[in-house]
Enzyme design. Sequence first.
Site, PDB file in Angstrom:
ATOM      1  N   LYS A  87       2.630 140.031  64.189  1.00 20.78           N
ATOM      2  CA  LYS A  87       3.914 139.422  64.038  1.00 20.78           C
ATOM      3  C   LYS A  87       5.171 140.119  63.170  1.00 20.78           C
ATOM      4  O   LYS A  87       5.035 140.656  62.006  1.00 20.78           O
ATOM      5  CB  LYS A  87       2.919 137.781  63.277  1.00 20.78           C
TER       6      LYS A  87
HETATM    7  C1  E4P Z   1       3.713 130.606  61.602  1.00 21.44           C
HETATM    8  O1  E4P Z   1       3.440 130.913  62.655  1.00 21.44           O
HETATM    9  C2  E4P Z   1       4.611 130.247  61.227  1.00 21.44           C
HETATM   10  O2  E4P Z   1       4.514 130.765  60.050  1.00 21.44           O
HETATM   11  C3  E4P Z   1       4.222 128.492  60.236  1.00 21.44           C
HETATM   12  O3  E4P Z   1       4.616 128.032  61.060  1.00 21.44           O
HETATM   13  C4  E4P Z   1       5.086 128.149  59.384  1.00 21.44           C
HETATM   14  O4  E4P Z   1       5.101 126.548  58.694  1.00 21.44           O
HETATM   15  P1  E4P Z   1       5.973 126.330  57.439  1.00 21.44           P
HETATM   16  O5  E4P Z   1       7.045 126.350  57.771  1.00 21.44           O
HETATM   17  O6  E4P Z   1       4.943 124.704  57.145  1.00 21.44           O
HETATM   18  O7  E4P Z   1       5.526 127.422  56.420  1.00 21.44           O
END
Ligand code: E4P
Length: 215
Positions: A87
């Site tokens: 990522k």
């Molecule tokens: C996933 O890949 C993201 O990091 C995550 O969905 C972020 O979510 P949040 O906005 O609830 O922190």
Amino acid sequence: MKFFIDTANLDQIKEAQDLGVLDGVTTNPSLMAKEGIKGEANILKHYVDICNIVTGDVSAEVISTDLKGMIAEGEHLASLHKQIVVKIPMIKDGVKALKYFSSKGIKTNCTLVFSAGQALLAAKAGATYVSPFIGRLDDISYDGVELINQIVHIYRVYDYKTQVLAASIRHSMHIIRCAEAGADVATCPLSAILDLLKHPLTDIGLAKFLADAKK
Ligand code: E4P
């Protein structure tokens, strides 16, 4: 549409896996910290533990912000397990890293995407997934799902292979609207997935069927 679970909590990942509808997992440093996973060795072990529960892709986020660091970190993460997806944040060196990993056949998830322009760059750099954060856009009074519509449209026009992974999902209506918009994947909290099950008429209907079955 594929369902990923957006957590580093092993019990929740197991529960979603047991439901039989889970296609993968996304994590981020905040989700790891929430589970109290600290120190490099523990963090790396935790990613492998997650991979051993699920059969699909597991996103593990780099914390470097320069190209050299992201490449070193990403290659190490990818070597941990074949299900690991690296990522990468949507920053200038991140775009270069996406291109690098794409040329090496290593899967990537471009994170922290909040605009169609960023999604276009991620696709051109060969990202496997792009993660638009719809809940965080809603939080500042933009329509997050509208961004999913826009990205899906652009990717279809140009036949980009990058999969649209709707992230920052807060509730079941987000999941439905992302499915309508044609998102390839939704990464969701367990509660949002379980909320899809619920309908009062199902509960009322089942109670009546069970009562009638005794007659
Ligand atoms: C996933 O890949 C993201 O990091 C995550 O969905 C972020 O979510 P949040 O906005 O609830 O922190």
